[in-house]
Design a protein around this motif. Structure first.
Motif, PDB file in Angstrom:
ATOM      1  N   LEU A   1     -23.572  25.197 -23.071  1.00 37.92           N
ATOM      2  CA  LEU A   1     -23.764  24.816 -21.580  1.00 37.92           C
ATOM      3  C   LEU A   1     -22.394  24.461 -21.057  1.00 37.92           C
ATOM      4  CD1 LEU A   1     -26.871  22.589 -21.091  1.00 37.92           C
ATOM      5  CD2 LEU A   1     -26.244  24.722 -20.090  1.00 37.92           C
ATOM      6  N   ALA A   2     -21.611  24.062 -21.978  1.00 38.90           N
ATOM      7  CA  ALA A   2     -20.010  23.699 -21.495  1.00 38.90           C
ATOM      8  C   ALA A   2     -19.340  24.831 -21.122  1.00 38.90           C
ATOM      9  CB  ALA A   2     -19.320  22.818 -22.594  1.00 38.90           C
ATOM     10  N   GLY A   3     -19.287  25.830 -21.980  1.00 33.32           N
ATOM     11  CA  GLY A   3     -18.690  27.357 -21.725  1.00 33.32           C
ATOM     12  C   GLY A   3     -19.400  27.819 -20.196  1.00 33.32           C
ATOM     13  N   GLN A   4     -20.599  27.590 -20.031  1.00 31.86           N
ATOM     14  CA  GLN A   4     -21.265  28.117 -18.786  1.00 31.86           C
ATOM     15  C   GLN A   4     -20.679  27.068 -17.782  1.00 31.86           C
ATOM     16  OE1 GLN A   4     -25.549  28.244 -19.639  1.00 31.86           O
ATOM     17  NE2 GLN A   4     -25.241  29.642 -21.089  1.00 31.86           N
ATOM     18  N   ALA A   5     -20.740  26.084 -17.977  1.00 31.11           N
ATOM     19  CA  ALA A   5     -20.030  25.093 -16.776  1.00 31.11           C
ATOM     20  C   ALA A   5     -18.463  25.469 -16.528  1.00 31.11           C
ATOM     21  CB  ALA A   5     -20.175  23.725 -17.423  1.00 31.11           C
ATOM     22  N   LEU A   6     -17.826  25.824 -17.463  1.00 31.29           N
ATOM     23  CA  LEU A   6     -16.559  26.146 -17.520  1.00 31.29           C
ATOM     24  C   LEU A   6     -16.323  27.390 -16.444  1.00 31.29           C
ATOM     25  CD1 LEU A   6     -13.408  25.955 -18.051  1.00 31.29           C
ATOM     26  CD2 LEU A   6     -14.023  27.284 -20.166  1.00 31.29           C
TER      27      LEU A   6
ATOM     28  N   SER B   1     -20.628  22.997 -10.057  1.00 28.37           N
ATOM     29  CA  SER B   1     -20.890  23.034 -11.467  1.00 28.37           C
ATOM     30  C   SER B   1     -22.042  22.283 -12.064  1.00 28.37           C
ATOM     31  CB  SER B   1     -19.685  22.865 -12.289  1.00 28.37           C
ATOM     32  OG  SER B   1     -18.666  23.724 -11.837  1.00 28.37           O
ATOM     33  N   VAL B   2     -21.888  20.993 -11.398  1.00 28.88           N
ATOM     34  CA  VAL B   2     -22.983  19.932 -11.838  1.00 28.88           C
ATOM     35  C   VAL B   2     -24.115  20.286 -11.612  1.00 28.88           C
ATOM     36  CG1 VAL B   2     -23.615  17.606 -11.300  1.00 28.88           C
ATOM     37  CG2 VAL B   2     -21.416  17.932 -11.909  1.00 28.88           C
ATOM     38  N   VAL B   3     -24.419  21.014 -10.387  1.00 24.67           N
ATOM     39  CA  VAL B   3     -25.790  21.250  -9.769  1.00 24.67           C
ATOM     40  C   VAL B   3     -26.265  22.575 -10.516  1.00 24.67           C
ATOM     41  CG1 VAL B   3     -27.017  22.321  -7.869  1.00 24.67           C
ATOM     42  CG2 VAL B   3     -25.502  20.369  -7.418  1.00 24.67           C
ATOM     43  N   ILE B   4     -25.535  23.518 -10.808  1.00 21.86           N
ATOM     44  CA  ILE B   4     -26.006  24.645 -11.516  1.00 21.86           C
ATOM     45  C   ILE B   4     -26.372  24.405 -13.030  1.00 21.86           C
ATOM     46  CG2 ILE B   4     -25.128  26.833 -12.217  1.00 21.86           C
ATOM     47  CD1 ILE B   4     -23.895  27.329  -9.573  1.00 21.86           C
ATOM     48  N   ILE B   5     -25.366  23.609 -13.665  1.00 17.41           N
ATOM     49  CA  ILE B   5     -25.717  23.278 -15.298  1.00 17.41           C
ATOM     50  C   ILE B   5     -26.873  22.443 -15.142  1.00 17.41           C
ATOM     51  CG2 ILE B   5     -24.520  22.335 -17.075  1.00 17.41           C
ATOM     52  CD1 ILE B   5     -23.576  25.166 -16.478  1.00 17.41           C
ATOM     53  N   GLY B   6     -27.251  21.467 -14.302  1.00 22.49           N
ATOM     54  CA  GLY B   6     -28.327  20.648 -14.213  1.00 22.49           C
ATOM     55  C   GLY B   6     -29.448  21.613 -14.215  1.00 22.49           C
TER      56      GLY B   6
ATOM     57  N   ALA C   1     -32.268  22.093 -17.146  1.00 18.78           N
ATOM     58  CA  ALA C   1     -33.728  21.950 -17.120  1.00 18.78           C
ATOM     59  C   ALA C   1     -34.612  23.112 -17.276  1.00 18.78           C
ATOM     60  CB  ALA C   1     -33.939  21.407 -15.589  1.00 18.78           C
ATOM     61  N   GLN C   2     -34.208  24.114 -17.182  1.00 17.27           N
ATOM     62  CA  GLN C   2     -34.915  25.257 -17.359  1.00 17.27           C
ATOM     63  C   GLN C   2     -34.692  25.636 -18.627  1.00 17.27           C
ATOM     64  OE1 GLN C   2     -32.733  28.526 -15.398  1.00 17.27           O
ATOM     65  NE2 GLN C   2     -34.254  28.411 -13.585  1.00 17.27           N
TER      66      GLN C   2
END
Length: 175
Positions: free
Chosen positions: A12-17, A47-52, A56-57
């Motif tokens: 998820l950190a890579g996706q957040a980046l 980033s926070v909204v999308i990674i959240g 959750a998914q």
């Protein structure tokens, strides 16, 4: 390249980046006159909204299949490649994952005509606006892009449904 691709699909950190960098780029292009600090804040918020939502998914899918999120990512890769596991426990997890994803696609299919109709209406609206203002270049490009995007959505959905139906039948056959 393979390790970078695995890192992005598992982390998820890579996706957040990636989301953060893309958000910064879009903010820089579309909000040139704003302060660069605002670009960072907006990109961080995106980033926070999308990674959240992604987290959750992932948690929901992990609960539905009875596997941890890393195993779900691995099972998804095996589904895309058509690999049927030999281990009965892994087969059961994959069967639950395939059933869960097919259910999501079938439920989402009910709204697909409405979304495609909305996109078509927006493309026609852009054409009408272009015809009334005398500039048809952008509306035509927009309409072609929307039509291509809609066709791509339909093709990807059909392909995903075929893969998941094939995997469902392969997982039921004890071989």
């Amino acid at each position: 390249m393979h390790t970078v691709k695995n890192w992005f699909s598992h982390s998820l950190a890579g996706q957040a980046l990636v989301v953060f960098v893309l958000g910064m780029g879009f903010s820089a292009v579309f909000r040139r006159n704003d302060h660069p600090g605002l670009w960072v804040v907006q990109s961080l918020l995106y980033s926070v909204v999308i990674i959240g939502v992604l987290a959750a998914q992932r948690r929901r899918t992990a609960r539905a299949t009875g596997a941890d999120p890393r195993t779900v990512v691995s099972l998804n890769r095996r589904i895309r490649h058509g690999e049927v596991p030999r281990d009965p426990e892994e087969r059961a997890m994959m069967r639950r994952l395939v059933d869960d994803q097919l259910g999501k696609m079938e439920r989402g299919g009910r709204w697909l005509p409405y979304w495609l109709g909305f996109m078509g209406l927006s493309a026609v609206g852009m054409l009408v606006l272009g015809a009334t203002t005398g500039s048809l270049v952008f509306p035509l490009v927009f309409t072609v892009a929307v039509a291509a995007f809609c066709l791509w959505i339909l093709w990807m959905r059909r392909r995903a449904m075929e893969i998941h139906h094939h995997m469902r039948s392969a997982l039921r056959d004890p071989s």
